[in-house]
Design an enzyme around this catalytic site. Structure first.
Site, PDB file in Angstrom:
ATOM      1  N   SER A 135       0.753  -1.240   0.109  1.00 50.65           N
ATOM      2  CA  SER A 135      -0.105   0.025  -0.030  1.00 50.65           C
ATOM      3  C   SER A 135       0.781   1.197   0.089  1.00 50.65           C
ATOM      4  CB  SER A 135      -0.932   0.043   1.257  1.00 50.65           C
ATOM      5  OG  SER A 135      -1.558   1.226   1.546  1.00 50.65           O
ATOM      6  N   TYR A 194      -2.056   0.229  10.399  1.00 50.30           N
ATOM      7  CA  TYR A 194      -1.934   0.050   9.320  1.00 50.30           C
ATOM      8  C   TYR A 194      -0.642   0.381   8.635  1.00 50.30           C
ATOM      9  CZ  TYR A 194      -3.896  -0.732   4.385  1.00 50.30           C
ATOM     10  OH  TYR A 194      -3.739  -1.225   3.297  1.00 50.30           O
TER      11      TYR A 194
HETATM   12  C1  8X3 Z   1      -4.962   1.591   1.185  1.00 47.64           C
HETATM   13  C2  8X3 Z   1      -4.302   2.997   1.013  1.00 47.64           C
HETATM   14  O1  8X3 Z   1      -4.642   5.530   1.562  1.00 47.64           O
HETATM   15  O2  8X3 Z   1      -6.016   3.855   2.790  1.00 47.64           O
HETATM   16  O3  8X3 Z   1      -4.001   0.720   1.431  1.00 47.64           O
HETATM   17  O4  8X3 Z   1      -3.575   4.089   3.534  1.00 47.64           O
HETATM   18  S1  8X3 Z   1      -4.791   4.092   2.272  1.00 47.64           S
END
Ligand code: 8X3
Length: 264
Positions: free
Chosen positions: A146, A159
């Site tokens: 990502s 994340y």
């Molecule tokens: C998803 C992109 O911008 O939500 O992997 O982190 S973001």
């Protein structure tokens, strides 16, 4: 990007065989579908068996219900693929985000889930399939990370940390596997509007999930990303797209997203 026809890329003398994880929805589903369109033999992996049935019926992908974080499941999958004649490509798409809490209010469960599925799941799949990919002689791994692996943002720490980890793992893997002629590709999408990504991240809150994409002219779709994944996999094996960052034009950077319509 125009569709990549298998005739324009490498034409292996034998059918290409991939294992695609995260295949029950979103980018994984679109990728499994796209590779089937290109004539590949695809083993489509996800936890939700019922979701895989539709994909199997529509595309001829071979469904396999497994949780990539579960060692026994991964071993069953490895044995199943070996019995079917092995693979030349492993596409690790299973992953995701949970929560938008700041570090000061981080939830253990969310962080553990994100590390488990994005980092440990990828590692477990690689550990299981690298021997077969090496033995093939011209194997490919594609890890879907990502843009969250490149730039941290407020509310993204869990994340970000998981995707930074998966990104680091991917870089180390490329160095480790080059002597085995295993190509390692990383695709790093930005804003992609899928059925479940934001819904899962935001605890099932549909309104909040829709707001993520509100007013954005053309967020990427799962099919857009699958097209880029297929393109990179269909290139001749000696060409390695090490890192492919893919964003909608409206997202010049993670912090700069143009919304053309006013938000409520
Ligand atoms: C998803 C992109 O911008 O939500 O992997 O982190 S973001």
């Amino acid at each position: 990007m125009p569709p990549v026809e298998s005739s324009t890329a490498s034409r292996p003398s034998t059918v290409r065989r991939a294992v695609v994880t995260g295949a029950s929805s979103g980018i994984g589903l679109a990728t499994a579908t796209r590779l089937r369109q290109a004539g590949w033999d695809v083993v489509a992996v996800a936890r939700r068996a019922d979701r895989l049935d539709g994909l199997a019926a529509q595309t001829g992908a071979v469904p396999f219900a497994a949780d990539v974080t579960n060692d026994d499941d991964v071993e069953r999958l490895r044995a199943f693929v070996a019995e079917r004649g092995g693979l030349d490509t492993l596409v690790n798409i299973a992953g995701g985000a949970r929560g938008v809490d700041r570090v000061g209010s981080a939830q253990n469960d969310d962080w553990e889930w994100m590390f488990d599925v994005n980092v440990l799941g990828t590692m477990k799949m690689l550990r299981a399939f690298l021997p077969a990919l090496r033995a093939h002689g011209a194997g490919t791994v594609l890890n879907l990370t990502s843009t969250a692996a490149l730039v941290p943002y407020e509310g993204g720490a869990g994340y970000n940390a998981a995707k930074f980890g998966q990104h680091a793992l991917t870089g180390a893997l490329r160095l480790e596997e080059v002597e085995h002629n295993v190509r390692v590709i990383e695709v790093l999408p930005g804003l992609v509007q899928t059925e479940e990504f934001s819904l899962n991240r935001l605890g099932g809150d549909r309104q909040a999930a829709d707001k993520v994409y509100a007013g954005v002219a053309e967020p990427l779709t799962a099919d857009d990303v699958a097209e880029v994944v297929a393109y990179s996999l269909l290139l001749p094996h000696h060409i390695n797209l090490d890192q492919v960052v893919i964003r909608p034009v409206a997202q010049a950077a993670n912090h700069k997203l143009i919304r053309t319509q006013p938000q409520e």
